[in-house]
Design a protein around this motif. Sequence first.
Motif, PDB file in Angstrom:
ATOM      1  N   ALA A 104       0.809  -1.216   0.000  1.00  0.00           N
ATOM      2  CA  ALA A 104       0.000   0.000   0.000  1.00  0.00           C
ATOM      3  C   ALA A 104       0.844   1.269   0.000  1.00  0.00           C
ATOM      4  O   ALA A 104       0.307   2.367  -0.182  1.00  0.00           O
ATOM      5  N   THR A 105       2.164   1.148   0.208  1.00  0.00           N
ATOM      6  CA  THR A 105       3.040   2.314   0.236  1.00  0.00           C
ATOM      7  C   THR A 105       4.303   2.023  -0.568  1.00  0.00           C
ATOM      8  O   THR A 105       4.649   0.873  -0.845  1.00  0.00           O
ATOM      9  N   ARG A 106       4.999   3.101  -0.901  1.00  0.00           N
ATOM     10  CA  ARG A 106       6.269   2.972  -1.618  1.00  0.00           C
ATOM     11  C   ARG A 106       7.259   2.154  -0.802  1.00  0.00           C
ATOM     12  O   ARG A 106       7.982   1.298  -1.350  1.00  0.00           O
ATOM     13  N   GLU A 107       7.282   2.385   0.493  1.00  0.00           N
ATOM     14  CA  GLU A 107       8.225   1.669   1.360  1.00  0.00           C
ATOM     15  C   GLU A 107       7.906   0.178   1.391  1.00  0.00           C
ATOM     16  O   GLU A 107       8.826  -0.667   1.345  1.00  0.00           O
ATOM     17  N   GLU A 108       6.614  -0.163   1.479  1.00  0.00           N
ATOM     18  CA  GLU A 108       6.229  -1.573   1.455  1.00  0.00           C
ATOM     19  C   GLU A 108       6.596  -2.216   0.123  1.00  0.00           C
ATOM     20  O   GLU A 108       7.021  -3.384   0.085  1.00  0.00           O
ATOM     21  N   ALA A 109       6.442  -1.473  -0.954  1.00  0.00           N
ATOM     22  CA  ALA A 109       6.785  -2.006  -2.267  1.00  0.00           C
ATOM     23  C   ALA A 109       8.268  -2.325  -2.356  1.00  0.00           C
ATOM     24  O   ALA A 109       8.663  -3.403  -2.829  1.00  0.00           O
ATOM     25  N   LEU A 110       9.129  -1.413  -1.908  1.00  0.00           N
ATOM     26  CA  LEU A 110      10.567  -1.647  -1.963  1.00  0.00           C
ATOM     27  C   LEU A 110      10.985  -2.807  -1.064  1.00  0.00           C
ATOM     28  O   LEU A 110      11.844  -3.623  -1.440  1.00  0.00           O
ATOM     29  N   GLU A 111      10.360  -2.905   0.102  1.00  0.00           N
ATOM     30  CA  GLU A 111      10.663  -4.031   0.998  1.00  0.00           C
ATOM     31  C   GLU A 111      10.251  -5.357   0.364  1.00  0.00           C
ATOM     32  O   GLU A 111      10.989  -6.342   0.411  1.00  0.00           O
ATOM     33  N   ALA A 112       9.063  -5.366  -0.256  1.00  0.00           N
ATOM     34  CA  ALA A 112       8.601  -6.583  -0.921  1.00  0.00           C
ATOM     35  C   ALA A 112       9.492  -6.924  -2.105  1.00  0.00           C
ATOM     36  O   ALA A 112       9.757  -8.107  -2.385  1.00  0.00           O
ATOM     37  N   GLY A 113       9.979  -5.903  -2.817  1.00  0.00           N
ATOM     38  CA  GLY A 113      10.879  -6.160  -3.934  1.00  0.00           C
ATOM     39  C   GLY A 113      12.149  -6.844  -3.483  1.00  0.00           C
ATOM     40  O   GLY A 113      12.641  -7.766  -4.140  1.00  0.00           O
ATOM     41  N   ASP A 114      12.688  -6.405  -2.345  1.00  0.00           N
ATOM     42  CA  ASP A 114      13.882  -7.048  -1.800  1.00  0.00           C
ATOM     43  C   ASP A 114      13.601  -8.496  -1.405  1.00  0.00           C
ATOM     44  O   ASP A 114      14.451  -9.375  -1.576  1.00  0.00           O
ATOM     45  N   THR A 115      12.395  -8.744  -0.864  1.00  0.00           N
ATOM     46  CA  THR A 115      12.043 -10.089  -0.413  1.00  0.00           C
ATOM     47  C   THR A 115      11.766 -11.024  -1.584  1.00  0.00           C
ATOM     48  O   THR A 115      12.255 -12.164  -1.625  1.00  0.00           O
ATOM     49  N   LEU A 116      10.979 -10.550  -2.552  1.00  0.00           N
ATOM     50  CA  LEU A 116      10.615 -11.394  -3.686  1.00  0.00           C
ATOM     51  C   LEU A 116      11.755 -11.541  -4.671  1.00  0.00           C
ATOM     52  O   LEU A 116      11.892 -12.580  -5.329  1.00  0.00           O
ATOM     53  N   GLY A 117      12.575 -10.492  -4.794  1.00  0.00           N
ATOM     54  CA  GLY A 117      13.652 -10.493  -5.766  1.00  0.00           C
ATOM     55  C   GLY A 117      13.176 -10.008  -7.126  1.00  0.00           C
ATOM     56  O   GLY A 117      11.984 -10.070  -7.445  1.00  0.00           O
ATOM     57  N   TYR A 118      14.125  -9.534  -7.912  1.00  0.00           N
ATOM     58  CA  TYR A 118      13.823  -9.025  -9.250  1.00  0.00           C
ATOM     59  C   TYR A 118      14.270 -10.040 -10.299  1.00  0.00           C
ATOM     60  O   TYR A 118      15.222 -10.781 -10.054  1.00  0.00           O
ATOM     61  N   PRO A 119      13.592 -10.081 -11.437  1.00  0.00           N
ATOM     62  CA  PRO A 119      12.418  -9.297 -11.813  1.00  0.00           C
ATOM     63  C   PRO A 119      11.169  -9.775 -11.083  1.00  0.00           C
ATOM     64  O   PRO A 119      11.138 -10.899 -10.549  1.00  0.00           O
ATOM     65  N   LEU A 120      10.144  -8.938 -11.102  1.00  0.00           N
ATOM     66  CA  LEU A 120       8.853  -9.310 -10.540  1.00  0.00           C
ATOM     67  C   LEU A 120       7.752  -8.696 -11.396  1.00  0.00           C
ATOM     68  O   LEU A 120       8.004  -7.895 -12.289  1.00  0.00           O
ATOM     69  N   ILE A 121       6.524  -9.108 -11.117  1.00  0.00           N
ATOM     70  CA  ILE A 121       5.361  -8.592 -11.833  1.00  0.00           C
ATOM     71  C   ILE A 121       4.581  -7.666 -10.907  1.00  0.00           C
ATOM     72  O   ILE A 121       4.327  -8.012  -9.743  1.00  0.00           O
ATOM     73  N   ALA A 122       4.228  -6.487 -11.411  1.00  0.00           N
ATOM     74  CA  ALA A 122       3.371  -5.554 -10.676  1.00  0.00           C
ATOM     75  C   ALA A 122       2.050  -5.435 -11.405  1.00  0.00           C
ATOM     76  O   ALA A 122       2.017  -5.346 -12.637  1.00  0.00           O
ATOM     77  N   LYS A 123       0.955  -5.450 -10.645  1.00  0.00           N
ATOM     78  CA  LYS A 123      -0.363  -5.387 -11.267  1.00  0.00           C
ATOM     79  C   LYS A 123      -1.386  -4.853 -10.267  1.00  0.00           C
ATOM     80  O   LYS A 123      -1.171  -4.935  -9.040  1.00  0.00           O
ATOM     81  N   PRO A 124      -2.518  -4.340 -10.745  1.00  0.00           N
ATOM     82  CA  PRO A 124      -3.626  -4.055  -9.836  1.00  0.00           C
ATOM     83  C   PRO A 124      -4.151  -5.381  -9.278  1.00  0.00           C
ATOM     84  O   PRO A 124      -4.181  -6.390  -9.999  1.00  0.00           O
ATOM     85  N   PRO A 125      -4.559  -5.429  -8.010  1.00  0.00           N
ATOM     86  CA  PRO A 125      -5.039  -6.703  -7.458  1.00  0.00           C
ATOM     87  C   PRO A 125      -6.379  -7.148  -8.011  1.00  0.00           C
ATOM     88  O   PRO A 125      -6.742  -8.322  -7.865  1.00  0.00           O
TER      89      PRO A 125
END
Length: 426
Positions: free
Chosen positions: A150-171
């Motif tokens: 829900a926030t930019r900070e959560e997105a960056l934290e999730a990116g570090d956890t999931l790893g890149y590349p990843l898929i971003a989409k509306p839920p």
Amino acid sequence: MSPAPLADYSALAGRSIALVEHMLHHPYVLGVRQAQAAGARITLLVRDQEWYTHGRSWAEAPLSVVDEVVHVDTNDVDAVRSVVSGPDGRPRYDAVTTFSDYHTEVAATVAQQLGLPGPSPHALRQANQKHLLRAAFGPDEGNLRSALVATREEALEAGDTLGYPLIAKPPAEAISYGVRRVDYADQLVRAFADLAGYTSSLRGQPRTGEVLLEEYVEGVEVSVESMSFDGTTHIYGVTSKDLFGDPYYIECGHTFPVALPDDSRAELYGVVRRALACIGYDYGPCHTEVRLTDRGWRLIEANPRTPSSCMTMLVTDVTGRSPILDAWLLALGEVPAVEPVTWTGGAAVRMLYPASAGALQRVEGVDEARSDPDVQVLLHVDEGEQLMARMDNSSCVGFTYATGDDVETAAAIADRAAAKLTFVAV
């Protein structure tokens, strides 16, 4: 090749079906006509008629073939129930249903309130809200790791956890709207800022602005077309899903049926059936997208409706059974004879996109493309209409559709026809 003859749908005779919105384009108009030919009466409930007409009169709209149009706020359960029931509270129709992603929960809720057959609204919500499906599927080996942010900070934290590349989409969206690949943190920040601005759906329903991030997996993607009832998910077969790829995952074509080794097919069907079972989706059609990775089949999405982009035509022409008509039989409480499935030949569709945005001046090569008796050229744009750059499936301007003795032949015919078409826009 002649398509398989259409199955017997005489059980539709004398029945009335209320559709809470509908899907666009030829396959769904064809479904209406086939149901009417079998003796059914089709009523279309619409919130915004302009969505179907694009500035033209209703008489010019393909869906004007329905028997009746009722104007109502189709996002409002109470409003829909008020027009599909009489003063005594009893239903005025034999079925209330939809194929519109945005209205499945409304239609199912109204059907449930009126005692009509239909899927569980709770199951539909878990399928439509992609993060809820991921959560319900949990530790299943067919699932992908994901995070709702829900926030930019959560997105960056999730990116570090999931790893890149990843898929971003509306839920919760359709037609691949907003789906994109993200390869690094700065790109994720931009993607999140864009997607967080989606505070309403394409059909005017409120959205939270949250963003779903999923691990990216390489592999060939297919879809499984199914109909669930009597405790079983019955499967018509597997459809290829050809994509343009990075950065926007937009469909460019499909063939049916996809040939798979028995063990791979069994694994694929197992993933689909477990995914639908985990959310309790046990009554209705589903179009489930799955990707074959080096670790096996992985669930991408489960869409509790019939497929779009002429895929219902692929299934019908190869099996003789229409997923659209079968879904309407099920909505009426009838049991469609989906299995055993018999495949005859193959079918293919190619989705057409303009080379550039602008006002359509003309379409060149139509007569030449239609010269093959095994091809249909199905266009849904008119001269003067504004064409969009290719970013999601809504920018598709038509299809070339073909049948053949096998999928390779059908695909070659559809490809040749598509190559002859040019959309000139300025």
